[in-house]
Structures are given as structure tokens and as C-alpha cells.
Scaffold this motif. Structure first.
Motif: not given
Length: 239
Positions: A99-123
């Protein structure tokens, strides 16, 4: 005249001299000086706009998910500032972070806000020592500069505001922040909480978290599961 009055008078005189010097400098500008200033300003505005265009082209301004680990290596080559949320589908607090990341992403376009599923990214989870969900890692020019584990530095509460989340992320300049970094917005949380070593634990990654040397972020063994590094990536990571 008292000592205090004398000090105030001296300060006033210094300020007056500085103002006079600034006015004199402006008055002495000729047409060429003014044109040079104008051209420099135009150049700065064009560069700023080009950065904005590049950021948007690289996915900044929105909050999307990395579907596979390979994408991580792609985004760190394109974006200098990244806020990456490690989540799991069963973790309720991950939804709060979303919820918070979605709000900040368009406010701070100088930064990439993203996510990844920890269970599907073991490395990545292993190399970045993701043991608690949610964990947010802040990366600047390929280097891990900050790691937010659970909500322990967000007041140890689920109802922290987006302003507090923004303030916490800004501590290591991964976003452009104009507020006071020394004080949480609205003094929402007790300062003693920010010095606490306690962690909110949930999900399958429970356990004590060790400090991660920034140079270890992109160095490690090859992933043993679905992801395979290319020869170029191996060379870049020193494998």
C-alpha cells in the motif's frame, strides 16, 4: 550597550554586507552574463526532463513485481536507486508495505519501487540474507545501502503512515527527501523504538538477521534452482 546587543549589531552588519555584495553582483551583470545564466538554466531543465523520460522508460513511477530473479540483474543496470520489497503471498504485513510503496512510486520517480516473491527467489533471498518478511532493501548504484527488516524501525506498529515509511526509506538518500531526516514526521513514534534491536517476525523467514557487508550484495554462489547466470553476469559479479 549590552554584550548581547553588540553581538546582534555585529551580526546585522555582516548580513547587510552580504546582501549588498549580492546586489552589487547582480547589478554588474552584463548581457552576456545574463544570457549564460539563462542557457545554463535551460540546459539543466533539459537534463532534468531527459532523466525523467529515462526513469519512466525504465519502469519508475509505478510499483510492479519482478516475476523472476533474472530481472533483478536487469534493473540494477538501469536504475541507480531501487527500493525492493521481499514479500510472500501469505504475509499480511507485506500487503501493508504494498500500500505504501504504491503511493510513493509515482511521487519519487527518481527511484524504482518494486517487489519480488521471496519464496520464488531463493538465490536473492540467500545472498541478501532475507530471513524476515517483509524486508525492504534499498540499493544505490548496485550497492545495498539500507535494509528495513519487518516494522521494527517503523514504530513496531502496523498502522504507520506513508510519511513515516517515506522518512525511513530516505535515511540513506535512496530517494530525494526535503524533510528533516532526524525527526519522524509528526513525531508519530517514540524515538527509543528506532534504537531498538527488536524485530517483528512473521512468515517462513524467521530468525536473527546478521549485518550484510555492502560488497556482498552482488557476490555469491550460483543459484541452485531455476535461475542460471549468463556468462556476462558471471563476469560482472566476479564469479
Amino acid at each position: 550597550m549590552s554584550k548581547l546587543e553588540d553581538q546582534l549589531l555585529q551580526v546585522t552588519k555582516v548580513i547587510e554586507k552580504q546582501v549588498d555584495a549580492a546586489i552589487e553582483k547582480i547589478e554588474n551583470l552584463d548581457v552576456n552574463d545574463i544570457e549564460n545564466i539563462r542557457q545554463q538554466r535551460i540546459k539543466e531543465l533539459k537534463e532534468k526532463e531527459q532523466k525523467r523520460i529515462d526513469w519512466l522508460a525504465n519502469g519508475h513511477g509505478q510499483y510492479d513485481e519482478l516475476k523472476e530473479e533474472k530481472q533483478f540483474f536487469e534493473i540494477i543496470k538501469k536504475s541507480d536507486n531501487i527500493v525492493l520489497h521481499f514479500y510472500t503471498n501469505t504475509n499480511e504485513r507485506s500487503r501493508i508495505v504494498d500500500m505504501h510503496m504504491k503511493k510513493l512510486a509515482p511521487k519519487h520517480i527518481e527511484t524504482l519501487f518494486t517487489k519480488i516473491n521471496a519464496e520464488k527467489s531463493p538465490f536473492l533471498s540467500e545472498r541478501l540474507k532475507i530471513k524476515i518478511i517483509p524486508t525492504i532493501v534499498c540499493i544505490q548504484k548496485g550497492i545495498l545501502v539500507d535494509k528495513i527488516i519487518g516494522f521494527s524501525t517503523l514504530g513496531n506498529r502496523d498502522d504507520f503512515t506513508t510519511d513515516v515509511f517515506e522518512w525511513r526509506i530516505a535515511q540513506n538518500q535512496v530517494i530525494e527527501y526535503e524533510g528533516d531526516l532526524t525527526i519522524p514526521p509528526g513525531e508519530q513514534v517514540d524515538k527509543s523504538i528506532y534504537k531498538s534491536g527488536r524485530k517483528i517476525r512473521s512468515g517462513i523467514f524467521n530468525g536473527e538477521d546478521d549485518d550484510l557487508d555492502v560488497e556482498e550484495v552482488l557476490v555469491g554462489e550460483k543459484p541452485t534452482q531455476s535461475y542460471e547466470l549468463t556468462a556476462e553476469e558471471e563476469a560482472e559479479l566476479g564469479l
